[in-house]
Scaffold this active site. Structure first.
Site, PDB file in Angstrom:
ATOM      1  N   GLY A   1       0.787  -1.220   0.000  1.00 33.19           N
ATOM      2  CA  GLY A   1       0.000   0.000   0.000  1.00 33.19           C
ATOM      3  C   GLY A   1       0.820   1.271   0.000  1.00 33.19           C
ATOM      4  O   GLY A   1       0.351   2.315  -0.447  1.00 33.19           O
TER       5      GLY A   1
ATOM      6  N   GLY B   1       4.145   1.525  -1.252  1.00 32.74           N
ATOM      7  CA  GLY B   1       5.208   1.571  -2.243  1.00 32.74           C
ATOM      8  C   GLY B   1       5.757   0.196  -2.536  1.00 32.74           C
ATOM      9  O   GLY B   1       5.138  -0.820  -2.210  1.00 32.74           O
TER      10      GLY B   1
ATOM     11  N   VAL C   1       9.333  -2.538  -2.783  1.00 28.20           N
ATOM     12  CA  VAL C   1      10.615  -2.858  -2.158  1.00 28.20           C
ATOM     13  C   VAL C   1      11.507  -3.525  -3.205  1.00 28.20           C
ATOM     14  O   VAL C   1      11.074  -4.442  -3.918  1.00 28.20           O
ATOM     15  CB  VAL C   1      10.434  -3.792  -0.943  1.00 28.20           C
TER      16      VAL C   1
ATOM     17  N   ASP D   1       0.586  -1.867  13.709  1.00 26.98           N
ATOM     18  CA  ASP D   1       0.323  -2.544  12.432  1.00 26.98           C
ATOM     19  C   ASP D   1       1.005  -3.910  12.424  1.00 26.98           C
ATOM     20  O   ASP D   1       1.705  -4.276  11.473  1.00 26.98           O
ATOM     21  CB  ASP D   1       0.805  -1.694  11.257  1.00 26.98           C
TER      22      ASP D   1
END
Length: 641
Positions: free
Chosen positions: A338, A340, A342, A453
């Site tokens: 969500g 970006g 990696v 989170d």
């Protein structure tokens, strides 16, 4: 030039006489406040003025340096034991077995070096790295309010930790032992060399990057200069320095141009009667709006870059060009979420993972939170943040590379991936690692850190399935004197604790999320899985039914024969998860208690409520002392990443 240079160190007789006459009026000593902020005891040593002593966490040693002391150094030692005469050993920065140091310690260590020169009315100071690293520290001048400030340059700071870089044979509390004294001769080329400068000393090379303000004796270190202050300045030396983990609120947008444009547009519209005039007005309006927005955005980016430059204790800052080269123009994508994507990269001998943030996703607040939080804390079960990039519109984070990827790829239903089912032993290890990482965040940091989170996508695994918690973009800091914090809703559906309905949050919200993750690991499925039948979509609701009918074994992952063989232990793990899933947050355990249960030193609470999902206005265990924040907004809800 030779004469002027000599005169600095050998003042003429007249000047020397004046100094001697003024001696009674000169400040008699320089004060060094030496404070231990580490969660463990250190034994700081000081030469030639202080000897050594024991310094427990939170304690301060006030060291008075006489005016006629030309210079010296202070460093920390860890893992020490001494007999009644002060003789003993330390694991790092040893002082030849003496508590009261008479000579320099054995490298590696990091020292606060100082020199006092009353003749030129200045003192000089720096942090130096000797063949590696001992304890994170800073060396700062203390403001003199009577004289309008310290009258000197800023002080050096080295907040990184070497512990996670050490081979297991070298690890010591707060740092490393000297590789040259631990390993055999045949290993010298791999870990160290006899004398500095030392090209093959990988620890020195690492801290050249991580501690740019420190003087390193590695051969690839750039030239550093000492810091300077007035002669009578006092100093604060802090081991494991507390960091300013709060960021300044973003500057309000500059709307003067927009107000002018609205006025022009209104006037233009009112006097425009011809179609051509209207078109010209509209075009002009759009042109100025675009130009105004570009100007405003450029100003905001400049302000953001300046703000990042002022952060204390942050990790290394990279340029976008460096990271573009390290990732070969972002060639190998490891994952996407969500906030970006990696990418895999290489910095020297270090494999890295570079998270390139989408500007429409993670904003400045979340980026600051991640850089400052994970960049300033160090634990074996938290992913290491090597550095970041904040350049124009580019926002990137540079992490250690975790070869096995995220946990979700290993625990969910087999048809979603080709990974083999994890053995029960590995699942237990992963659960314990997560618990230890959360326990550190909640209980061992200067401020309580609520991750907010916790989910399998944010738990990364290395080659040996050691688990590390990652992605701190949504974390929240809670002062030790605050029982909770009022914050906007953030996190991921399926892992949110019931108290999010009130927005009054403690670190116990992480405990609930941890309970959900444990159930997912044991059952091998997602908490919310719409591919299943309607009665089985929600795992935690299913857990309520199974525990009340005494059929918990039905929830154990059936894709693993190994899991079925360890059915009894799996059921005990589910009971620990149920303790964490209590609707009343006050009835949930602390994460340190969870760790003790997992290590077998205490039992889980069996007197618990078997309702885990809030269906009405229940008592969520909200306390009275809260810190206010913004109201909930939907954009803080996180999807998989």
């Amino acid at each position: 030039m030779g004469t002027s240079s000599l005169s600095l160190h050998h003042p003429p007789p007249l000047l020397l006489l004046l100094r001697l006459l003024l001696l009674p009026f000169v400040t008699a000593q320089t004060i060094l406040n030496i404070t231990n902020r580490c969660p463990y005891t250190v034994w700081p040593a000081a030469l030639p003025v202080g000897g050594g002593m024991r310094l427990d966490p939170g304690k301060t040693w006030i060291l008075k340096v006489p005016y006629d002391t030309t210079g010296g150094r202070v460093w920390a030692r860890t893992g020490c034991s001494f007999d009644g005469r002060g003789n003993g050993t330390c694991q790092t920065g040893d002082c030849q077995g003496m508590l009261a140091c008479q000579t320099d310690g054995q490298p590696p260590y990091t020292s606060a070096d100082f020199s006092l020169d009353q003749y030129v009315n200045y003192s000089f100071f720096d942090i130096s790295l000797y063949q590696g690293f001992n304890v994170p520290m800073e060396f700062l001048p203390m403001p003199d309010k009577a004289q309008g400030g310290p009258g000197c340059t800023k002080g050096p700071h080295c907040g990184a930790s070497i512990t996670s870089q050490c081979p297991s044979e070298l690890k010591a509390p707060g740092g490393c032992n000297s590789a040259c004294t631990v390993f055999q001769k045949q290993n010298y080329d791999m870990y160290c060399c006899e004398e500095p400068p030392c090209e093959s000393n990988k620890y020195s090379a690492f801290f050249v990057r991580m501690c740019p303000e420190a003087i390193s004796y590695s051969s690839d270190a750039p030239t550093k200069t000492s810091f300077s202050c007035r002669f009578n300045t006092n100093y604060q030396v802090t081991f494991c320095p507390p960091l300013n983990l709060t960021s300044s609120p973003p500057s309000p947008p500059k709307s003067a141009d927009l107000r002018t444009l609205r006025k022009r547009s209104s006037v233009g519209t009112s006097i425009s009667v011809a179609i051509a005039g209207a078109i010209v007005s509209i075009v002009a309006f759009i042109f100025f709006i675009i130009r105004g927005r570009r100007t405003q955005r450029r100003q905001e980016m400049e302000e953001e870059e300046e703000e990042f430059g002022q952060l204390q204790g942050t990790p290394m800052r990279f340029t976008f060009q460096q990271l573009e080269a390290a990732t070969e123009q972002f060639k190998d994508k490891l994952g996407e979420g969500g906030f970006g994507s990696v990418f895999e990269g290489q910095l020297g001998e270090e494999r890295i993972a570079v998270k390139r943030l989408d500007r429409a996703g993670q904003g400045k607040r979340e980026f600051l939170a991640e850089v400052q939080t994970i960049g300033s804390i160090h634990h074996i079960n938290l992913v290491r943040l090597f550095g970041f990039c904040a350049e124009k519109s580019h926002r990137l984070l540079v992490y250690e590379y975790m070869s096995k990827g995220s946990l979700d790829k290993w625990i969910y239903a087999r048809h979603e991936n080709s990974a083999p089912p994890l053995e029960w032993r590995v699942r237990c290890k992963v659960i314990t690692d997560i618990a230890k990482g959360l326990s550190y965040l909640h209980e061992d940091c200067m401020k309580r850190i609520a991750h907010l989170d916790v989910k399998p996508q944010n738990i990364l695994l290395d080659d040996d399935f050691n688990a590390k918690l990652s992605d701190f973009g949504l974390c929240k800091l809670i002062d030790r004197d605050m029982s909770q914090v009022v914050t906007r809703m953030r996190g991921t559906p399926g892992y949110l604790a019931p108290e999010w309905l009130t927005s009054q949050i403690t670190e116990k919200a992480d405990v609930y999320s941890f309970g959900v993750v444990v159930m997912e690991i044991v059952s091998g499925r997602k908490n919310l899985d719409t591919s299943l039948s309607e009665e089985s979509i929600h795992l935690i609701t299913l857990l309520e039914e199974k525990v009340k009918s005494d059929h918990l074994e039905d929830l154990i992952d059936k894709s693993s024969n190994n899991m079925q063989a360890d059915k009894r232990d799996a059921i005990q793990m589910m009971k620990l998860a149920m303790w964490c899933l209590q609707i009343d947050c006050k009835k949930r355990p602390k994460m340190s208690e969870v760790v003790k249960v997992l290590e077998g030193t205490m039992d889980a609470d069996s007197n618990i409520d078997h309702n885990f999902v809030a269906t009405n206005e229940a008592n969520f265990g909200i306390a009275g002392n809260a810190n206010s924040s913004a109201p909930p907004i939907a954009t803080d809800l996180s999807g998989p990443r």
